[in-house]
Design a protein around this motif. Structure first.
Motif, PDB file in Angstrom:
ATOM      1  N   LEU A  11      -0.166 -12.750   4.037  1.00 29.07           N
ATOM      2  CA  LEU A  11      -1.061 -12.213   3.014  1.00 29.07           C
ATOM      3  C   LEU A  11      -2.454 -12.817   3.137  1.00 29.07           C
ATOM      4  O   LEU A  11      -2.598 -14.004   3.433  1.00 29.07           O
ATOM      5  CB  LEU A  11      -0.525 -12.523   1.619  1.00 29.07           C
ATOM      6  CG  LEU A  11       0.763 -11.846   1.194  1.00 29.07           C
ATOM      7  CD1 LEU A  11       1.193 -12.358  -0.176  1.00 29.07           C
ATOM      8  CD2 LEU A  11       0.596 -10.338   1.162  1.00 29.07           C
ATOM      9  N   SER A  67       3.571  -9.680  -2.680  1.00 28.70           N
ATOM     10  CA  SER A  67       2.665  -8.546  -2.452  1.00 28.70           C
ATOM     11  C   SER A  67       2.844  -7.445  -3.492  1.00 28.70           C
ATOM     12  O   SER A  67       1.910  -6.679  -3.740  1.00 28.70           O
ATOM     13  CB  SER A  67       2.816  -8.000  -1.039  1.00 28.70           C
ATOM     14  OG  SER A  67       4.130  -7.556  -0.807  1.00 28.70           O
ATOM     15  N   GLN A  82      -3.815  -9.160  -0.523  1.00 27.56           N
ATOM     16  CA  GLN A  82      -3.568  -7.990   0.316  1.00 27.56           C
ATOM     17  C   GLN A  82      -2.773  -8.382   1.534  1.00 27.56           C
ATOM     18  O   GLN A  82      -2.793  -9.541   1.941  1.00 27.56           O
ATOM     19  CB  GLN A  82      -4.895  -7.390   0.793  1.00 27.56           C
ATOM     20  CG  GLN A  82      -5.854  -6.999  -0.280  1.00 27.56           C
ATOM     21  CD  GLN A  82      -7.189  -6.568   0.316  1.00 27.56           C
ATOM     22  OE1 GLN A  82      -7.293  -6.255   1.490  1.00 27.56           O
ATOM     23  NE2 GLN A  82      -8.220  -6.559  -0.509  1.00 27.56           N
ATOM     24  N   VAL A  83      -2.111  -7.392   2.128  1.00 26.54           N
ATOM     25  CA  VAL A  83      -1.430  -7.633   3.398  1.00 26.54           C
ATOM     26  C   VAL A  83      -2.492  -7.964   4.432  1.00 26.54           C
ATOM     27  O   VAL A  83      -3.505  -7.263   4.550  1.00 26.54           O
ATOM     28  CB  VAL A  83      -0.623  -6.394   3.827  1.00 26.54           C
ATOM     29  CG1 VAL A  83       0.006  -6.611   5.203  1.00 26.54           C
ATOM     30  CG2 VAL A  83       0.456  -6.085   2.805  1.00 26.54           C
TER      31      VAL A  83
END
Length: 86
Positions: A11, A67, A82-83
């Motif tokens: 992440l 997430s 965010q990824v």
């Protein structure tokens, strides 16, 4: 573990408070699952946090839990989670 799998469980954490270091970051995200790495990015010239970090989970479940959470708040600041993209 391959790099492709590892990057999927990573992440990007933005809007990080200046007061948060790797220890605090790892402590916060460990409630979602086991953390493989937690890296706050620092400016090489000043030694100050650049305000973002990367967290890599050892398990898919931990990654998914973190997430899928809509609001992450650390030291009173809403984080941008965010990824991570490679």
């Amino acid at each position: 573990m391959s790099n492709a799998v590892r990057s999927i469980q990573k992440l990007f954490v933005g809007n990080l408070p200046w007061t948060v270091g790797q220890k605090e970051l790892k402590l916060y995200f460990s409630k979602f699952g086991h953390i493989q790495t937690a890296s706050v990015i620092f400016d090489k010239a000043t030694g100050m946090s650049r305000g973002y970090a990367f967290v890599t989970f050892s398990t898919r479940d931990g990654f998914n839990s973190a997430s899928n959470k809509t609001n992450h708040v650390l030291d009173g600041r809403v984080l941008n989670v965010q990824v991570a993209t490679s």
